[in-house]
Design an enzyme around this catalytic site. Structure first.
Site, PDB file in Angstrom:
ATOM      1  CB  SER A 175      31.455  48.140  44.246  1.00 27.87           C
ATOM      2  OG  SER A 175      30.330  46.515  45.190  1.00 27.87           O
ATOM      3  CG  ASP A 223      38.386  47.041  44.440  1.00 29.93           C
ATOM      4  OD1 ASP A 223      39.314  46.645  44.790  1.00 29.93           O
ATOM      5  OD2 ASP A 223      37.360  45.888  44.305  1.00 29.93           O
ATOM      6  CG  HIS A 270      32.713  44.223  44.739  1.00 23.70           C
ATOM      7  ND1 HIS A 270      33.010  45.556  45.255  1.00 23.70           N
ATOM      8  CD2 HIS A 270      34.437  44.155  44.363  1.00 23.70           C
ATOM      9  CE1 HIS A 270      34.359  45.956  45.109  1.00 23.70           C
ATOM     10  NE2 HIS A 270      34.671  45.117  44.360  1.00 23.70           N
TER      11      HIS A 270
END
Length: 335
Positions: free
Chosen positions: A12, A131, A39
């Site tokens: 991310s 995540d 992401h």
């Protein structure tokens, strides 16, 4: 015997530089398919595949639905689509977001664990929040290998730290060391039998990520009622306990880790406070206007009542403004 021929990578914030460095260190004849989730905004353009294609010897491009796993290639999840491994092929899905993201790292890792088991290597790189942690737990439960970027090196240490605590990966390394080790790991032979198979929870959650309504609309639902509402759809959330992790999922499939749910609730609270501040300021302004009109018309009681209303609204607005300007403590330890 099989080899570890499926490599899934999640990143991310700060992940582009880490991915470039990883890819630059990999040989062009790597006997594995490398699948990447970063992401990105749903409306964003996906330049990551082109960046990675230039960064190293492995050809990289955006994943296509239904294409086969091809060793010696990199496939990148497109914007606003989950990337999944289904048997020996890739799948793209517009299924529900996980941790507020689509594509989500957990979705890729979980589906790869289900499809490839021991053949899979999961790598968590730089990123905020957590995540990838639940996905790495699922991957390791199926015999896959876990690798996490050294948090001290990551531009954002949230995802690496969370993955280390949750999944106890075999390797915590700098990106350069990951690139050096990976060509050896993918050559390791592993049993190609699957005695245990994937769990019922893994099956249901993979179906949800694909938006398989036959499973979502059924009576079966993972977890126990949590007493919280889903930030995405306001539906009831169920609490799931897995590998020491607590996470949440609603009936239609939106999924949240505890940290991502807390962060989203904090964001929604701030938004609600701004709306309340606007309403109070407008109420105070209108009350003052009505008070002045009443005063001009010699209606003293009405003027006093409107003035009191304006003062009360202004006082409440000051309290909310002070709250908005104070440090946001729920986010202090997040990512």
């Amino acid at each position: 015997m099989a080899s570890r021929d499926v490599v899934v990578v999640g990143a991310s914030a700060g992940g582009v530089e880490a991915l470039k460095q990883l890819v630059a260190g990999l040989p062009g004849d790597l006997p594995a398919t490398v699948l990447v989730v970063l992401h990105i905004p749903p409306s964003g353009t996906n330049a990551l595949a082109a960046i990675l294609d230039r960064a190293g010897a492995l050809p990289a491009r955006v994943a296509a639905h239904g294409e086969s796993l091809t060793p010696g290639t990199i496939r990148v999840a497109p914007p606003d689509h989950h990337l999944l491994v289904m048997e020996d092929r890739l799948a793209l899905s517009l299924g529900p977001r996980e941790n507020g993201h689509r594509p989500a790292v957990d979705v890729l890792f979980r589906s790869a664990a289900r499809a490839a088991g021991r053949r899979c290597i999961g790598i968590v790189l730089s990123g905020a929040l957590d995540d990838g942690s639940a996905g790495l737990v699922a991957l390791r439960s199926r015999g896959g290998l876990g690798i996490v970027q050294e948090p001290a090196e990551a531009l954002q240490a949230g995802m690496p730290n969370a993955a280390i605590v949750a999944a106890d990966p075999e390797h915590v390394l700098t990106v350069a060391d990951i690139a050096r080790l990976l060509p050896e790991l993918v050559k390791e032979e592993v049993p190609d039998d699957d005695e245990d198979g994937s769990s019922q929870l893994m099956e249901v959650e993979t179906a949800m990520a694909q938006f398989d309504m036959s499973r979502i609309d059924g009576e079966e639902h993972p977890g126990e009622p949590a007493g919280y509402s889903c930030p995405d759809c306001s539906g009831a959330l169920w609490r799931i306990e897995e590998g020491g992790l607590m996470r949440f999922r609603c009936r239609v499939g939106h999924a949240w880790s505890a940290e991502s749910l807390l962060a989203q609730q904090t964001e929604e609270l701030e938004s609600a406070l701004w709306m309340a501040l606007r309403s109070l300021e407008e109420k105070a302004a209108l009350s003052r206007d009505l008070g002045r009109r009443a005063d001009r018309d010699d209606r003293a009681l009405s003027a006093a009542r409107f003035t009191n209303l304006a003062d009360e609204a202004s006082h409440a607005a000051r309290l909310i403004r002070d709250l908005l300007l104070s440090p946001s403590t729920p986010d202090e330890d997040v990512g």
